[in-house]
Write an enzyme that holds these catalytic residues in place. Structure first.
Site, PDB file in Angstrom:
ATOM      1  N   ASP A 103       0.831  -1.204   0.000  1.00  0.00           N
ATOM      2  CA  ASP A 103       0.000   0.000   0.000  1.00  0.00           C
ATOM      3  C   ASP A 103       0.871   1.261   0.000  1.00  0.00           C
ATOM      4  O   ASP A 103       2.036   1.212   0.404  1.00  0.00           O
ATOM      5  CB  ASP A 103      -0.876   0.069   1.260  1.00  0.00           C
ATOM      6  CG  ASP A 103      -1.714  -1.168   1.430  1.00  0.00           C
ATOM      7  OD1 ASP A 103      -1.992  -1.821   0.418  1.00  0.00           O
ATOM      8  OD2 ASP A 103      -2.072  -1.458   2.583  1.00  0.00           O
TER       9      ASP A 103
HETATM   10  N1  URA Z   1      -1.207  -5.977   3.835  1.00  0.00           N
HETATM   11  C1  URA Z   1      -1.650  -4.707   3.869  1.00  0.00           C
HETATM   12  O1  URA Z   1      -2.686  -4.407   4.465  1.00  0.00           O
HETATM   13  N2  URA Z   1      -0.931  -3.775   3.228  1.00  0.00           N
HETATM   14  C2  URA Z   1       0.205  -4.048   2.569  1.00  0.00           C
HETATM   15  O2  URA Z   1       0.814  -3.136   2.028  1.00  0.00           O
HETATM   16  C3  URA Z   1       0.661  -5.373   2.559  1.00  0.00           C
HETATM   17  C4  URA Z   1      -0.062  -6.323   3.201  1.00  0.00           C
END
Ligand code: URA
Length: 251
Positions: A103
């Site tokens: 993310d």
């Molecule tokens: N899980 C998440 O919520 N975000 C990420 O970036 C990776 C795994």
């Protein structure tokens, strides 16, 4: 293979731009300036440099980026900083793609490659290359979380997660090590939300047996070799050992 064809596949430049660059003397083959775009080369045997930077001749490129906060993994989000901005031009290729996503607010280990098959092997549902995350929770860890992870959490939209592992890092009350074998959208954040908590920060620290090198600064990247790829695919990081390492580094 033609010199301009090779460079076009390995860089972001168009053939037209490359022809101009070659004519201008920006390209060397084994340290000799070559001005013919159509010159035949052997990329695996010869050292090709563009503006003094080596352009690797291997078939596929594997890059490990220590992703900083604030960068998105998709190239199609106008107005956002994208992870490709952090890849130096000599390592940039048109087909380079992140292996799975982190993310915008997540940090840590992001692989990028133009090897679609490897990418699929790592991201496939129930991949054997498990991913490790260190997260910081808004509220303290609760002991029932571990069992819920082990049973498989159901997310708010009804999606079921396959069994995973989570444990509080000893010496802390809200830092947690998580191990997943899959990669649903915002998975860790949504798993913790399903348990009534909130993820404040998330860092990926390992994929399979490959651990984020402590000497790779945030925002920096490095090329991976075959032995690193083998570590991702074939070896494992042990959950209990990882927890002990994290305990030491947090104390
Ligand atoms: N899980 C998440 O919520 N975000 C990420 O970036 C990776 C795994």
């Amino acid at each position: 293979m033609r010199l301009d064809q090779f460079l076009s596949a390995r860089t972001m430049y168009t053939r037209r731009q490359l022809r101009q660059m070659i004519q201008n003397g920006a390209v060397t083959v084994d340290d000799i300036v070559v001005r013919q775009a159509g010159q035949t080369i052997q990329p695996q045997r010869q050292r090709i440099c563009l503006e003094g930077k080596h352009v690797p001749g291997d078939t596929y490129l594997y890059i490990l980026l220590n992703k900083p906060r604030g960068y998105v993994c998709s190239a199609h989000e106008p107005g956002q900083h994208i992870v490709f901005e952090l890849i130096p031009p000599e390592l940039m290729r048109k087909d380079l793609q992140p292996v799975g996503r982190l993310d915008k607010d997540s940090t840590g280990m992001l692989l990028l490659t133009d090897d679609g098959q490897l990418s699929h092997q790592i991201t496939a549902a129930r991949s054997h290359a498990e991913k490790y995350y260190v997260i910081e929770l808004a509220r303290p860890w609760e002991s029932f979380y571990a069992q819920r992870f082990a049973d498989g959490i159901t997310l708010a939209d009804g999606a079921h997660c396959i069994p995973a592992k989570a444990a509080c890092i000893p010496g802390t009350e809200n830092k947690v090590l998580v191990q997943l074998h899959e990669g649903k959208y915002h998975q860790v954040r949504r798993m913790m939300a399903a348990l009534g908590n909130h993820v404040q920060s998330l860092q990926r620290i390992a994929i399979g047996g490959l651990i984020l090198p402590p000497d790779l600064p945030c925002g920096a990247c490095r090329r991976l070799g075959d032995e690193d790829i083998q570590k991702i695919l074939k070896s494992r990081s042990d959950f209990a050992t990882m927890l002990q390492i994290l305990k030491k580094s947090s104390s």
